[in-house]
Scaffold this active site. Structure first.
Site, PDB file in Angstrom:
ATOM      1  CE  LYS A 209      -1.906   2.690   2.957  1.00  0.00           C
ATOM      2  NZ  LYS A 209      -1.840   3.970   2.219  1.00  0.00           N
TER       3      LYS A 209
ATOM      4  CD  GLU B 230      13.106   3.625   8.194  1.00  0.00           C
ATOM      5  OE1 GLU B 230      13.136   4.444   9.138  1.00  0.00           O
ATOM      6  OE2 GLU B 230      13.048   3.945   7.013  1.00  0.00           O
TER       7      GLU B 230
ATOM      8  CB  CYS C 284      12.993   8.563   8.588  1.00  0.00           C
ATOM      9  SG  CYS C 284      13.701   7.525   7.316  1.00  0.00           S
TER      10      CYS C 284
HETATM   11  P1  NAD Z   1       1.859   7.802   8.538  1.00  0.00           P
HETATM   12  O1  NAD Z   1       2.655   6.911   9.423  1.00  0.00           O
HETATM   13  O2  NAD Z   1       0.521   8.234   8.985  1.00  0.00           O
HETATM   14  O3  NAD Z   1       1.664   7.109   7.113  1.00  0.00           O
HETATM   15  C1  NAD Z   1       2.549   6.152   6.564  1.00  0.00           C
HETATM   16  C2  NAD Z   1       1.740   5.101   5.822  1.00  0.00           C
HETATM   17  O4  NAD Z   1       0.928   4.382   6.741  1.00  0.00           O
HETATM   18  C3  NAD Z   1       0.777   5.666   4.784  1.00  0.00           C
HETATM   19  O5  NAD Z   1       0.739   4.783   3.676  1.00  0.00           O
HETATM   20  C4  NAD Z   1      -0.562   5.651   5.520  1.00  0.00           C
HETATM   21  O6  NAD Z   1      -1.666   5.588   4.670  1.00  0.00           O
HETATM   22  C5  NAD Z   1      -0.439   4.391   6.333  1.00  0.00           C
HETATM   23  N1  NAD Z   1      -1.259   4.325   7.541  1.00  0.00           N
HETATM   24  C6  NAD Z   1      -1.790   5.340   8.268  1.00  0.00           C
HETATM   25  N2  NAD Z   1      -2.457   4.861   9.324  1.00  0.00           N
HETATM   26  C7  NAD Z   1      -2.347   3.510   9.285  1.00  0.00           C
HETATM   27  C8  NAD Z   1      -2.806   2.449  10.130  1.00  0.00           C
HETATM   28  N3  NAD Z   1      -3.502   2.686  11.236  1.00  0.00           N
HETATM   29  N4  NAD Z   1      -2.492   1.179   9.793  1.00  0.00           N
HETATM   30  C9  NAD Z   1      -1.762   0.913   8.689  1.00  0.00           C
HETATM   31  N5  NAD Z   1      -1.317   1.872   7.862  1.00  0.00           N
HETATM   32  C10 NAD Z   1      -1.588   3.166   8.153  1.00  0.00           C
HETATM   33  O7  NAD Z   1       2.742   9.034   8.202  1.00  0.00           O
HETATM   34  P2  NAD Z   1       2.196  10.425   7.609  1.00  0.00           P
HETATM   35  O8  NAD Z   1       0.869  10.818   8.159  1.00  0.00           O
HETATM   36  O9  NAD Z   1       2.304  10.350   6.155  1.00  0.00           O
HETATM   37  O10 NAD Z   1       3.265  11.393   8.215  1.00  0.00           O
HETATM   38  C11 NAD Z   1       3.186  11.745   9.589  1.00  0.00           C
HETATM   39  C12 NAD Z   1       4.572  11.834  10.175  1.00  0.00           C
HETATM   40  O11 NAD Z   1       5.241  10.580  10.073  1.00  0.00           O
HETATM   41  C13 NAD Z   1       5.500  12.784   9.473  1.00  0.00           C
HETATM   42  O12 NAD Z   1       5.310  14.092   9.876  1.00  0.00           O
HETATM   43  C14 NAD Z   1       6.833  12.236   9.869  1.00  0.00           C
HETATM   44  O13 NAD Z   1       7.219  12.722  11.126  1.00  0.00           O
HETATM   45  C15 NAD Z   1       6.614  10.773   9.947  1.00  0.00           C
HETATM   46  N6  NAD Z   1       7.070  10.061   8.750  1.00  0.00           N
HETATM   47  C16 NAD Z   1       8.169   9.283   8.834  1.00  0.00           C
HETATM   48  C17 NAD Z   1       8.619   8.622   7.702  1.00  0.00           C
HETATM   49  C18 NAD Z   1       9.816   7.759   7.712  1.00  0.00           C
HETATM   50  O14 NAD Z   1      10.356   7.464   6.661  1.00  0.00           O
HETATM   51  N7  NAD Z   1      10.277   7.298   8.851  1.00  0.00           N
HETATM   52  C19 NAD Z   1       7.943   8.758   6.499  1.00  0.00           C
HETATM   53  C20 NAD Z   1       6.789   9.541   6.454  1.00  0.00           C
HETATM   54  C21 NAD Z   1       6.372  10.175   7.590  1.00  0.00           C
END
Ligand code: NAD
Ligand code: MG
Length: 471
Positions: free
Chosen positions: A178, A252, A286
């Site tokens: 996804k 991660e 990250c």
């Molecule tokens: P997120 O963790 O909400 O989203 C990451 C992925 O998880 C997306 O594909 C999302 O649709 C999915 N997701 C969301 N809720 C889920 C659930 N309950 N179960 C399974 N999948 C789910 O991240 P975001 O909202 O895009 O960003 C929020 C914060 O996360 C950012 O501000 C940043 O601090 C952090 N972030 C970290 C990384 C990294 O590489 N470590 C990447 C993106 C964001």
């Protein structure tokens, strides 16, 4: 800042469709709903994309299971490897198309998608293709787990797909992946590459949608493994969702890396590393070096050079080949960066940005520096995930280590010094999965990547990256 002539990359290499379906069992199909993805640089709607509901996720998991049982699991590694090599070559051939599409959907500069994302994506497939018939020499086990459910974020949409799919396929697993809801398009173009490479149907399935689709996927009883990259908050929810089940899990998550500059570091090189550490990919990284720890005796000199360098950064059109810093990926992420930056000022840190004009439409944030930051400030503790650098000072190596480790995260760190012995001493004491010395943000498929503490567990890349997908 000085004026320069625009040098935009042409969009014509990308054939955008009005609507995109889910990729299940080798074919594009409708989903239970739809959503829109926009170009964050001008807020233009790029396409309508299918959103997968529980029935769609179920179809995808069943297709992956059948492909695992009947085709991919029993296939000899040397045959699997050929498909991975083929995918890697097609990705290289279509690299320009992928780079433009990634810049359109994500907002990151074409200079990065073209020179960093796409070469690394192909390199990951080549690297893991090479392991497919040599698993018995890796020393991590040779039997695949089965079906992997993989959820990825928006900051490196295609690269995170490659980190997830390449090792899973090389070891004989099938996948349901996804992508993030703001950046689904390159994953769907990758689905076309799977067709072009004649990958057997069901080996790779792509289900687009928001968090709910991700939640449905990771809690589906038909998957054997969950691999997640994203926020620590969602990572925690996923760990709870799979607890007590036989599913294997790798996470991660976020980071708050220290980039540590000693008084004997070459200042100009260190400044390049600081800039790359925090302004690469708009700071949506990250492992970004979001906390600069600079030795007090050289702080004035380093900060003066850093401000000069920041004044030359070009912010704007992601498709312009001169652009250094592109658009912020979404309105939500922009609001989060603005809120944390306002908190930094309210807590008494001093805020500075170079003079810079921004486009009228789209989501933008000027590269920003905070000095006078204390360890208690939110901007020193929380992941901002944007082009915002917090500067702290230290006097001794021991103090640098203590401040660097004073974070719930532990993903990466950087050390800038002339002394090899100090690099080794520091690297041993820093609680971070990756430590760079006199460089930053270097990635290679042969090198494992991953965190300590709240940055997650498991390693991606290298021989270690195979371990997450075999028993
Ligand atoms: P997120 O963790 O909400 O989203 C990451 C992925 O998880 C997306 O594909 C999302 O649709 C999915 N997701 C969301 N809720 C889920 C659930 N309950 N179960 C399974 N999948 C789910 O991240 P975001 O909202 O895009 O960003 C929020 C914060 O996360 C950012 O501000 C940043 O601090 C952090 N972030 C970290 C990384 C990294 O590489 N470590 C990447 C993106 C964001
Ligand atoms: Mg988008």
């Amino acid at each position: 800042m000085f004026e320069y002539a625009p040098a935009p990359e042409s969009r014509s290499v990308v054939a955008l469709r009005d609507s995109y379906g889910l990729f299940i069992d080798g074919e594009f199909t409708d989903g239970g709903g739809v959503f829109k993805t926009v170009n964050p640089a001008d807020e233009e709607v790029l396409a309508e994309v299918a959103s997968a509901d529980a029935a769609d996720v179920d179809r995808a998991v069943n297709a992956a299971r059948r492909a695992f049982d009947e085709v991919w699991g029993p296939m000899p590694g040397r045959e699997r490897g050929k498909y991975l090599f083929r995918i890697a070559r097609v990705l290289q051939e279509r690299a320009r198309e992928f780079a433009v599409l990634e810049s359109l959907d994500n907002g990151k500069p074409i200079r990065e998608t073209r020179d960093i994302d796409l070469p690394l994506v192909a390199a990951h497939f080549f690297y893991y293709a090479g392991w497919a018939d040599k698993l018995q020499y890796a020393g991590v086990g040779t039997r695949p787990l089965g079906v992997a459910g993989q959820v990825i974020p928006w900051n490196f949409p295609l690269l995170m797909l490659a980190w997830k799919i390449a090792p899973a396929l090389a070891t004989g697993n099938t996948v349901v992946l996804k992508p993030a809801e703001t950046t689904p398009l390159t994953a769907l173009l990758f689905a076309e590459v799977c067709q072009q490479a004649e990958l057997p149907p069901g080996v790779v399935n792509i289900v687009t949608g928001a968090g709910e689709t991700g939640r449905t996927l990771v809690s589906h009883p038909g998957i054997d493994k969950v691999a997640f990259t994203g926020s620590t908050e969602v990572g925690r929810q996923i760990a709870q969702a799979v607890a007590g089940s036989p599913k294997r899990l790798t996470l991660e998550l976020g980071g708050k890396a220290a980039n540590i500059v000693f008084d004997d570091a070459p200042v100009d090189q260190a400044v390049e590393g600081i800039v790359d550490g925090i302004f690469f990919n708009q700071g949506h990284v990250c492992c970004a070096g979001s906390r600069l720890l600079v030795q007090e005796s050289v702080a004035d000199e380093v900060l003066a050079a850093l401000r000069r360098r920041m004044s030359t950064l070009r912010v704007g059109d992601p498709l312009d080949k001169n652009t250094d810093v592109g658009a912020i990926n979404s309105a939500e992420q922009l609001a989060k960066i603005q809120e944390l930056s306002a908190a930094g000022e309210a807590e008494g840190a001093e805020r500075w940005s170079p003079a810079c004009s921004l486009p009228d439409r789209g989501y933008w944030f000027i590269p920003t520096l905070f000095t006078g930051v204390s360890q208690a400030h939110r901007i020193a503790r929380e992941e901002i995930f944007g082009p915002v650098l917090s500067v702290l000072t230290f006097r001794t190596p021991a103090e640098a280590v203590e401040k660097a480790n004073n974070t719930p995260y532990g993903l990466s760190a950087g050390i800038w010094t002339d002394k090899g012995s100090r690099i080794l001493w520091m690297a041993d004491k820093l609680r971070a999965g990756v430590v760079w010395a006199n460089t930053f943000n270097q990635f290679d498929p042969a090198s494992p990547f991953g965190g300590y503490k709240e940055s997650g567990y498991g390693r991606e890349g290298g021989r270690h990256g195979l371990e997450a997908y075999v028993r």
